[in-house]
Scaffold this active site. Sequence first.
Site, short mmCIF file in Angstrom:
data_model
loop_
_atom_site.label_atom_id
_atom_site.label_comp_id
_atom_site.label_asym_id
_atom_site.label_seq_id
_atom_site.Cartn_x
_atom_site.Cartn_y
_atom_site.Cartn_z
N GLU A 160 13.80 -2.96 -11.05
CA GLU A 160 13.08 -2.76 -9.78
C GLU A 160 11.59 -2.46 -9.92
O GLU A 160 11.09 -1.51 -9.32
CB GLU A 160 13.76 -1.65 -8.96
CG GLU A 160 15.22 -1.96 -8.69
CD GLU A 160 15.94 -0.87 -7.90
OE1 GLU A 160 15.33 0.18 -7.63
OE2 GLU A 160 17.12 -1.07 -7.58
N GLU A 265 25.09 -6.41 -9.39
CA GLU A 265 25.52 -5.25 -8.60
C GLU A 265 26.11 -5.71 -7.27
O GLU A 265 25.80 -5.16 -6.21
CB GLU A 265 24.34 -4.30 -8.35
CG GLU A 265 23.66 -3.84 -9.63
CD GLU A 265 22.54 -2.83 -9.41
OE1 GLU A 265 22.44 -2.26 -8.31
OE2 GLU A 265 21.77 -2.62 -10.36
#
Length: 380
Positions: A160, A265
């Site tokens: 991220e 995910e």
Amino acid sequence: MIRKTFVPVVCAISLLVAACSGSQKNSASPDMPSLKTVFKDDFAIGTALNAEQIEEKDPKAAVLVPQQFNMATPENIMKAEVIHPQWGTYNFDLADKMIEYGKKHNIKINGHTLIWHSQLPAFARQIQSVDSFKTFFTDHINTVAGRYSGKIFSWDVVNEALNEDGTMRKSVFLNKMGDNFVTEAFRLAAAASPNTELYYNDYNNEQPAKRAGCIALIKKVQAAGVRIDGVGIQGHWHVGKVPLKDIEESILQYSALGLKVMFTELDIEVLPRNFQGADVNQRMKSDPSLNPYVNGLPDSVQQQLAKDYQALFNLFLKHKDKITRVTFWGVNDGQSWLNGWPVRGRTNYPLLFDRQFMPKPAFYKVIEAKKDFANTKKGF
Ligand code: XIL
């Protein structure tokens, strides 16, 4: 004569078939299909595991996980706040257990994550000098990646690092080290753990602007002559709104960089919220209207969820030559982080197994996607 015996036999057989198919639909019985087996020639199938599951304290998960999955990601226990709580102090207990768990069950471990601005230990945020911060950064990667070198299949080296518009996130890493921190992280990880696959991981990086930023970031690492093996698209999506076109375009573009593509995910949430993405620091105030399915999921939503999963797996199979892994973010609905984020205390239904570890309609649609794909290949 013949008739008399034939009828009861036919009845007995149909009863048996009904009982068997009933048991397939309603319980996690041994004859339930196994995701890892069904997709064995296509891509690995992973799940996130929490501490209880890693320690096999959760008896139902202890049975289901090895039956269904051939890879696993620690949901939290390899994040810096757990594994490196104080300057120079590491806590490897649970991470070591995860490695043992993987060995015992023939499950490969996807390390998550070395460098991430969230779930950092407090001391790391308080470091003032650039030199000390660089020491923390280097020691962290060397120590953690070094310890599991040869024992772990892959690392999400950086998680991220991007904003939604594709620019670099103003994180503590960017502030202290500049935007070269990503390349530096990969350089250190490659040296500390030479035979481990190394990935960049993010949410919403299937969206065009963020994807462009992600591609630029990857090219920068590659241009520096530093190894990067793959890109993870987290895949936190919303029912009825899975961005299939953007996902397909991303698979093609990332793969054109010579990278393995994976969905790291995956979950499809069914509850309302007013923003996209998966920034763990972003939250919404609790309100009963945001928690509509406490007593069960309406059939229409259940069917839509199943349809979304089927469409996703149709797409994954179409590009199976580029995709190496699909990991679900949790084993069952009751254990999903989406019950607590972005609103606390909700009842969410984002996965393939329900709160009793039973396969949901979405599970069977995922299996159906594979059957349809195999039949198309045979020319049916
Ligand atoms: C989540 C975990 O599932 C939660 O238990 C924890 O409280 C917060 O983090 N993107 C990631 C994951 O990369 O590490 C996050 O996991 C979900 C979003």
